[in-house]
Design an enzyme around this catalytic site. Structure first.
Site, PDB file in Angstrom:
ATOM      1  N   LEU A  10       2.147  -1.842   5.782  1.00  0.00           N
ATOM      2  CA  LEU A  10       0.676  -1.742   5.772  1.00  0.00           C
ATOM      3  C   LEU A  10       0.193  -0.347   6.163  1.00  0.00           C
ATOM      4  O   LEU A  10      -0.793  -0.200   6.887  1.00  0.00           O
ATOM      5  CB  LEU A  10       0.072  -2.816   6.683  1.00  0.00           C
ATOM      6  CG  LEU A  10       0.421  -4.252   6.278  1.00  0.00           C
ATOM      7  CD1 LEU A  10      -0.082  -5.240   7.329  1.00  0.00           C
ATOM      8  CD2 LEU A  10      -0.179  -4.599   4.900  1.00  0.00           C
ATOM      9  N   VAL A  12      -1.201   3.384   4.468  1.00  0.00           N
ATOM     10  CA  VAL A  12      -2.395   3.523   3.621  1.00  0.00           C
ATOM     11  C   VAL A  12      -2.326   2.727   2.319  1.00  0.00           C
ATOM     12  O   VAL A  12      -3.289   2.040   1.953  1.00  0.00           O
ATOM     13  CB  VAL A  12      -2.710   5.006   3.273  1.00  0.00           C
ATOM     14  CG1 VAL A  12      -3.347   5.702   4.449  1.00  0.00           C
ATOM     15  CG2 VAL A  12      -1.489   5.757   2.780  1.00  0.00           C
ATOM     16  N   MET A  13      -1.185   2.791   1.648  1.00  0.00           N
ATOM     17  CA  MET A  13      -1.108   2.143   0.329  1.00  0.00           C
ATOM     18  C   MET A  13      -1.088   0.616   0.454  1.00  0.00           C
ATOM     19  O   MET A  13      -1.840  -0.088  -0.222  1.00  0.00           O
ATOM     20  CB  MET A  13       0.144   2.621  -0.414  1.00  0.00           C
ATOM     21  CG  MET A  13       0.079   4.049  -0.885  1.00  0.00           C
ATOM     22  SD  MET A  13      -1.232   4.345  -2.092  1.00  0.00           S
ATOM     23  CE  MET A  13      -0.605   3.463  -3.527  1.00  0.00           C
ATOM     24  N   GLY A  14      -0.226   0.112   1.306  1.00  0.00           N
ATOM     25  CA  GLY A  14      -0.101  -1.331   1.459  1.00  0.00           C
ATOM     26  C   GLY A  14      -1.387  -1.959   1.986  1.00  0.00           C
ATOM     27  O   GLY A  14      -1.818  -3.013   1.517  1.00  0.00           O
ATOM     28  N   SER A 128      -0.355   3.896  -9.341  1.00  0.00           N
ATOM     29  CA  SER A 128      -0.885   5.259  -9.328  1.00  0.00           C
ATOM     30  C   SER A 128      -2.347   5.261  -8.917  1.00  0.00           C
ATOM     31  O   SER A 128      -3.075   4.310  -9.160  1.00  0.00           O
ATOM     32  CB  SER A 128      -0.754   5.892 -10.705  1.00  0.00           C
ATOM     33  OG  SER A 128      -1.320   7.177 -10.669  1.00  0.00           O
ATOM     34  N   GLY A 130      -3.234   6.853  -5.728  1.00  0.00           N
ATOM     35  CA  GLY A 130      -3.329   7.155  -4.308  1.00  0.00           C
ATOM     36  C   GLY A 130      -4.022   6.046  -3.545  1.00  0.00           C
ATOM     37  O   GLY A 130      -4.151   4.917  -4.045  1.00  0.00           O
ATOM     38  N   LYS A 182       6.210   5.368 -14.458  1.00  0.00           N
ATOM     39  CA  LYS A 182       5.426   5.989 -13.372  1.00  0.00           C
ATOM     40  C   LYS A 182       5.951   7.401 -13.082  1.00  0.00           C
ATOM     41  O   LYS A 182       5.177   8.337 -12.842  1.00  0.00           O
ATOM     42  CB  LYS A 182       5.487   5.116 -12.107  1.00  0.00           C
ATOM     43  CG  LYS A 182       4.934   5.780 -10.835  1.00  0.00           C
ATOM     44  CD  LYS A 182       3.453   6.084 -10.958  1.00  0.00           C
ATOM     45  CE  LYS A 182       2.711   6.458  -9.680  1.00  0.00           C
ATOM     46  NZ  LYS A 182       3.338   7.198  -8.640  1.00  0.00           N
ATOM     47  N   HIS A 185       4.794   9.634 -15.810  1.00  0.00           N
ATOM     48  CA  HIS A 185       3.366   9.846 -15.550  1.00  0.00           C
ATOM     49  C   HIS A 185       3.192  10.976 -14.536  1.00  0.00           C
ATOM     50  O   HIS A 185       2.379  11.879 -14.720  1.00  0.00           O
ATOM     51  CB  HIS A 185       2.754   8.538 -15.037  1.00  0.00           C
ATOM     52  CG  HIS A 185       1.454   8.699 -14.306  1.00  0.00           C
ATOM     53  ND1 HIS A 185       1.382   9.182 -13.018  1.00  0.00           N
ATOM     54  CD2 HIS A 185       0.180   8.463 -14.687  1.00  0.00           C
ATOM     55  CE1 HIS A 185       0.113   9.238 -12.637  1.00  0.00           C
ATOM     56  NE2 HIS A 185      -0.632   8.802 -13.633  1.00  0.00           N
ATOM     57  N   ASN A 186       3.965  10.942 -13.465  1.00  0.00           N
ATOM     58  CA  ASN A 186       3.834  11.996 -12.456  1.00  0.00           C
ATOM     59  C   ASN A 186       4.276  13.352 -13.001  1.00  0.00           C
ATOM     60  O   ASN A 186       3.682  14.376 -12.672  1.00  0.00           O
ATOM     61  CB  ASN A 186       4.660  11.640 -11.216  1.00  0.00           C
ATOM     62  CG  ASN A 186       3.978  10.592 -10.362  1.00  0.00           C
ATOM     63  OD1 ASN A 186       3.230   9.773 -10.861  1.00  0.00           O
ATOM     64  ND2 ASN A 186       4.239  10.609  -9.072  1.00  0.00           N
ATOM     65  N   GLU A 189       1.530  14.642 -14.935  1.00  0.00           N
ATOM     66  CA  GLU A 189       0.510  15.087 -13.973  1.00  0.00           C
ATOM     67  C   GLU A 189       0.816  16.515 -13.486  1.00  0.00           C
ATOM     68  O   GLU A 189      -0.089  17.351 -13.409  1.00  0.00           O
ATOM     69  CB  GLU A 189       0.489  14.081 -12.816  1.00  0.00           C
ATOM     70  CG  GLU A 189      -0.415  14.411 -11.658  1.00  0.00           C
ATOM     71  CD  GLU A 189      -0.218  13.394 -10.517  1.00  0.00           C
ATOM     72  OE1 GLU A 189      -0.207  12.165 -10.783  1.00  0.00           O
ATOM     73  OE2 GLU A 189      -0.058  13.824  -9.360  1.00  0.00           O
ATOM     74  N   LYS A 260       6.546  16.146  -3.734  1.00  0.00           N
ATOM     75  CA  LYS A 260       7.259  15.051  -3.076  1.00  0.00           C
ATOM     76  C   LYS A 260       8.484  14.625  -3.873  1.00  0.00           C
ATOM     77  O   LYS A 260       9.312  13.887  -3.369  1.00  0.00           O
ATOM     78  CB  LYS A 260       6.323  13.851  -2.865  1.00  0.00           C
ATOM     79  CG  LYS A 260       5.343  14.094  -1.718  1.00  0.00           C
ATOM     80  CD  LYS A 260       4.956  12.803  -0.997  1.00  0.00           C
ATOM     81  CE  LYS A 260       4.117  11.914  -1.854  1.00  0.00           C
ATOM     82  NZ  LYS A 260       3.438  10.851  -1.117  1.00  0.00           N
TER      83      LYS A 260
END
Ligand code: NDP
Length: 475
Positions: A10, A12-14, A128, A130, A182, A185-186, A189, A260
């Site tokens: 849990l 930020v993303m979760g 995707s 953020g 994904k 995709h990055n 980006e 990253k």
């Protein structure tokens, strides 16, 4: 009440994905290694929907409706394996683990195969957009089996971004297909961002505009075919003044771009697949160059073009840059879609390229008007050999010819690095060339290594006796 879905991890993303599920009326079970995070979520956002906080793995699993669906949103790599191993033994056949982290697709393939043997379903999914996207609607790229998607898909489609009523979520393909897409995709980006950075650099140092003026240029571009999230935020950044110094914000940020690793993964995979994603690779390398400060300091005194040879600021250069940017962007996406096609062939996935363009239209960083064009291109011809030959894109590339070449030439003359623009143009020229100097390369290989060659005029493999009488023998 039991939860329709559970989220463990849990941060930020979760946290935001869990809130997104809850806001859509799905009861969500919550779990995190450090229980304080779970309590904090319920304290802060408990009124947004039905949350079932749990502290132990057993309670978490017991809180879930069957077949169970557990979303794992923890640090990618070893922590993901650890969490899977913590929960898998507590699950029953037909239950499902969903990894929404940024896993490498080969790890996802391994985990899926392992859990399948144990009777469990495993869905590695790209997410995707953020933290903002996770809360308000991300672009979601789930892999795994069709069986898994049949029960999970509706939940994911419910929380995904939507564009024109279509959710930005679709079943990508088996096992690691979602994380593969994904990853690409990055990579795209990275290329998109690099091309925008080069456009800015040329507008500033070849055309001679100030950041606020460049912001205006980008805002104008954002009303046309380049309309996209990245162009929009670029204008905002360039318009921003540092509150402390009053300088343009872009001038106070250290010129070192970090990464990253998903761009690097894209290029590593492309090398393995033999797919020339030169634009994505240049973007990854451009960030890497920026970080080599010692090397840059050592080279800083090297000569550049003589001042009078830098006649870059020709009238119309700003418009030419828009065309070069559009053309180079087409190339970057063509390379990315080539990689998706090659990955699908290598790993046995059925990936619908047009559907990928469709789910990238909202929620994610590369969302753009342009993606509708790609969708249309694949709708017109699902077996398009490359995006470059689609009617619309071929025409745009044709229209961009003078502009694209003059921008690359202007950059070279002015000594402004434009690896994205120039490699895109080189890729384009290489693909359309009738003959490539690869003939000479192959002949050299035969000369020093007897690697043989094939002939233009008949079948078979041949070798020339370079060290002897130079007669040709059949290999
Ligand atoms: P982090 O990647 O920072 O991971 C933190 C979470 O992982 C915490 O809940 C932490 O628990 C948990 N965790 C770490 N190690 C372990 C372990 N060994 N066992 C159990 N739990 C562990 O969180 P983010 O929210 O930033 O990202 C989550 C995932 O989503 C990552 O895989 C990330 O790559 C991916 N992602 C992130 C995006 C972003 O914009 N941040 C965008 C898209 C995907 P604890 O609280 O106990 O420390």
């Amino acid at each position: 009440e039991q939860a329709r879905i559970g989220v463990t991890g849990l941060a930020v993303m979760g946290r935001n994905l869990a809130r997104n599920f809850a806001r859509h009326g799905h009861a969500v079970a919550l779990h995190n290694r450090t229980a304080a995070r779970t309590r904090e979520l319920v304290e802060q956002f408990g009124d947004e929907g039905t949350f079932i906080p749990t502290e132990t793995a057993e309670d978490f699993v017991a809180a879930l409706e069957r077949p169970r669906k557990l979303v794992v949103m923890v640090k990618a790599g070893a922590p993901t394996d650890a969490v899977i191993e913590e929960f898998a033994p507590l699950l029953e056949p037909g239950d499902m683990i969903i990894d929404g982290g940024n896993a490498h697709f080969l790890d996802t393939r391994r985990r899926e195969a392992d859990l399948r043997r144990r009777g469990l379903l495993f869905v590695g999914t790209g997410v995707s957009g953020g933290e903002e996207g996770a809360l308000n609607g991300p672009s979601i790229m789930p892999g795994g089996s069709a069986e898994a998607y049949a029960s999970l898909g509706p939940l994911l489609e419910d929380i995904a971004a939507t564009v024109d009523g279509t959710p930005c979520c679709t079943h990508v393909g088996a096992d690691g297909a979602g994380h593969f897409v994904k990853m690409v995709h990055n990579g795209i980006e990275y290329a998109d961002m690099q091309l925008i950075a080069e456009s800015y650099d040329l507008l500033r140092h070849a055309v001679g505009l100030e950041p606020a003026e460049i912001a205006e240029v980008f805002r104008t571009w954002n009303t046309g075919r380049l309309e996209s999230y990245l162009i929009e935020i670029t204008a905002e950044i360039l318009d921003h003044a540092d509150p402390e110094t009053g300088q343009p914000f872009v001038d106070v940020v250290l010129d070192r771009a970090e990464q990253k690793g998903t761009g690097r993964w894209t290029v590593q995979s492309a090398l393995d697949l033999g797919v020339p994603v030169a634009g994505i690779a240049e973007a990854v390398f451009a960030r890497s160059v920026s970080g080599h400060t010692g090397l840059r300091a050592a080279a800083a005194g090297l000569p550049g073009p003589r001042p009078n040879s830098a006649d870059a600021s020709a009238p119309g250069l700003a418009d030419a840059i828009e065309k070069a940017l559009y053309a180079s962007k087409i190339v970057a996406y063509a390379q990315g879609f080539h990689q998706i096609e090659a990955g699908a062939a290598e790993y046995g996935w059925e990936v619908d390229a047009g559907a990928m363009a469709t789910i990238w239209r909202g929620g994610c960083i590369i969302r753009a008007r342009f993606l509708d064009r790609i969708r249309a291109a694949y709708a017109a011809d699902p077996h398009l050999p490359t995006l470059l030959t689609d009617e619309h894109f071929a025409q745009a590339l044709g229209d961009a010819q003078d502009a694209w070449r003059s921008v690359v030439a202007a950059a070279a003359r002015a000594g402004i690095p434009a690896p994205g623009f120039s490699s895109a143009l080189a890729y384009y020229d290489a693909l359309r060339a009738g003959r490539l100097p690869a003939a000479l390369t192959q002949a050299q290989r035969d000369f020093f290594g007897a690697h043989t060659y094939r002939r233009t005029d008949r079948d078979g493999s041949y070798h020339t006796l370079w060290g002897g009488d130079r007669s040709e023998v059949t290999a």
